[in-house]
Structures are given as structure tokens and as C-alpha cells.
Design an enzyme around this catalytic site. Structure first.
Site, short mmCIF file in Angstrom:
data_model
loop_
_atom_site.label_atom_id
_atom_site.label_comp_id
_atom_site.label_asym_id
_atom_site.label_seq_id
_atom_site.Cartn_x
_atom_site.Cartn_y
_atom_site.Cartn_z
CD GLU A 44 51.13 37.83 26.98
OE1 GLU A 44 50.30 37.08 26.94
OE2 GLU A 44 52.23 37.72 26.89
CE LYS A 110 49.28 34.14 24.65
NZ LYS A 110 49.93 34.23 25.92
CB CYS A 144 52.86 36.24 24.17
SG CYS A 144 54.49 35.91 25.09
#
Length: 258
Positions: A44, A110, A144
Site C-alpha cells: 500500500e 480504498k 489494508c
């Protein structure tokens, strides 16, 4: 249909808020990969580290990195994926790019921005799940904090691979290990997690633990050091397990509000 997918997981330290330095660093790592690989997975925010100050990064750096990924993917005849700080239409996003050898680019923003660090205050969250069909495999990439939300990752598309790129700190690494394994089992899919190592300028330590789990939750590779992990995933193995253990046929139906 390709039966196998060869993947290289790049677990590395990151230079803080320095895209050019990180591109050079990863170029050297990727150039040293001489074995046959279909897909390279980077962490990431691999050009900056997990910065909450995206204004420190030139708005042009995002596209520079995408162009760099396209050039490398074409040269090495392999796909490259990872997330980065990206500026578009007046907003910053934590955006994952999946770049294929022919230059095709898919993207995922995300969905679950990390409120504990204030990510939700500086990065715009996404609402669209991405499924990439690449060399016969359906791949679902996420980022994540998304790992903590199983409904978002639920395998309603019959994907083959669930993939997380991360900056997941050492102090919560037990959760990372447990959740990656759980996601593989409940979705009857390979689950890939690529994390970073080292310390960032925000004072957080990272211990890696990049790993891959098969659809039964068996760990195939693992490391705590800066390294490139290689794994070969089998389409036949997925079919055999799903035909024998028809757990996905019993999954709940639901509608997700976005």
C-alpha cells in the site's frame, strides 16, 4: 484457460514521501526478478509510505507512477499492482492500480479509510469493488483496513484470488495474520497479503508478515524481512476444492449499501 499463476510479493521498506526514490528502489528489485512471473504485488502507498499529508506529494506524481508501472509491465511481460497517493478532480485517494502487460489499467479506491489515523479526513473513499480477469484468474484487490470488513470482501463473484496490499503496523500484526487466514477460508479462495517492513516517519514499525493462504487456510509463503516471495497458484486446485466442498453454494444472499 491458464492453469497456474506465478506471483511475486515484494515486501520492502519505503522511503517517506519520496516517490522518485521508491520508484528507483522498486525498479532495481523488479529488474532482479529473473524467474517467470505473471504478477508483481507491491505494498500500500508504495511510493510514499502511509502519509496523512498528501499535499507534500506533487499532484503529478500519481500519473508518473502509473506510467512507470505501464512501462515495467510491458518490458517484463507481467502485471504490476499496488496502491499510491493519487490526486484527481480536487481530491486525494488511496488508489490501487492493476496494470497489465498490454497497458490496460484497472483501479480500485480504498473503501474503508483508516479513521484511527485520520485517513478518512484527507482521502476520498471509494464505493466500487474491483474484479480483474487476468490470465484466467478472477482477482479481487483490496487495501489494508478493508481486511477488517468481511462483508465487503464476501465472495459473491466467485473470484479465485482475494488480495490485500498494506501498511499494517507491527503492534496489530496478530490481527493481520488471523484475518488473512479467515478471509481465505470463508471465501474458498487464495488470499494474498503484501505488507511493508521497517519504520516510517510517523514512528510506526512494520514487521512484514506478507503471506499467501490457500482456500483451506494453509499458509503457502511467509516472511518478516525485506524480500521477494514467490508463489504459484493453481486454478485446478480451486476447482477441485470447490467441487468437493461446496461451501460457497450455501453462502447468504445480501445487498450491500454503498
Amino acid at each position: 484457460m491458464d492453469e497456474n499463476l506465478k506471483i511475486a510479493l515484494v515486501q520492502s521498506e519505503l522511503a517517506w514521501e519520496n516517490p522518485e526514490s521508491n520508484r528507483i528502489h522498486f525498479s532495481e528489485i523488479i529488474a532482479a526478478i529473473t524467474s517467470d512471473v505473471d504478477l508483481i504485488v507491491l505494498p500500500e502507498m508504495f511510493t510514499t509510505g502511509f502519509t496523512m499529508n498528501p499535499k507534500n506529494i506533487s499532484p503529478s506524481e500519481g500519473q508518473k507512477t502509473v506510467t512507470w508501472m505501464q512501462e515495467l509491465a510491458t518490458k517484463k511481460n507481467m502485471a504490476i499492482t499496488g496502491s499510491l497517493v493519487f490526486f484527481e478532480n480536487g481530491n486525494y485517494t488511496n488508489r490501487l492500480f492493476f496494470v497489465e502487460p498490454a497497458g490496460q489499467v484497472s483501479q480500485y479506491d480504498k473503501r474503508h479509510t483508516f479513521t484511527l489515523a485520520g485517513e478518512d479526513q484527507v482521502y476520498r473513499a471509494g464505493n466500487d469493488k474491483l474484479i480483474v480477469l487476468y490470465r484466467g484468474f478472477k482477482i479481487c484487490p483490496m487495501i489494508c483496513y478493508d481486511l477488517r470488513f468481511p462483508v465487503w470482501a464476501r465472495n459473491v463473484e466467485d473470484y479465485d484470488i482475494l488480495m490485500y496490499v498494506a501498511n499494517w503496523p507491527k503492534l496489530r500484526i496478530d490481527a493481520w495474520d488471523a484475518l488473512l487466514k479467515a478471509r481465505s477460508i470463508e471465501n474458498m479462495a487464495y488470499c494474498i497479503g503484501v505488507n511493508r517492513v521497517g519504520e516510517d516517519d510517523a514512528g510506526f514499525d512494520y514487521s512484514g508478515h506478507s503471506s499467501v493462504y490457500d482456500p483451506l487456510g494453509n499458509q503457502l509463503v511467509f516472511s518478516e524481512t525485506e524480500t521477494v516471495l514467490h508463489v504459484t497458484l493453481s486454478k485446478r486446485r480451486i476447482h477441485e476444492l470447490r467441487n468437493k466442498l461446496k461451501f460457497l453454494a450455501d453462502r447468504d444472499e445480501f445487498t450491500l449499501k454503498v
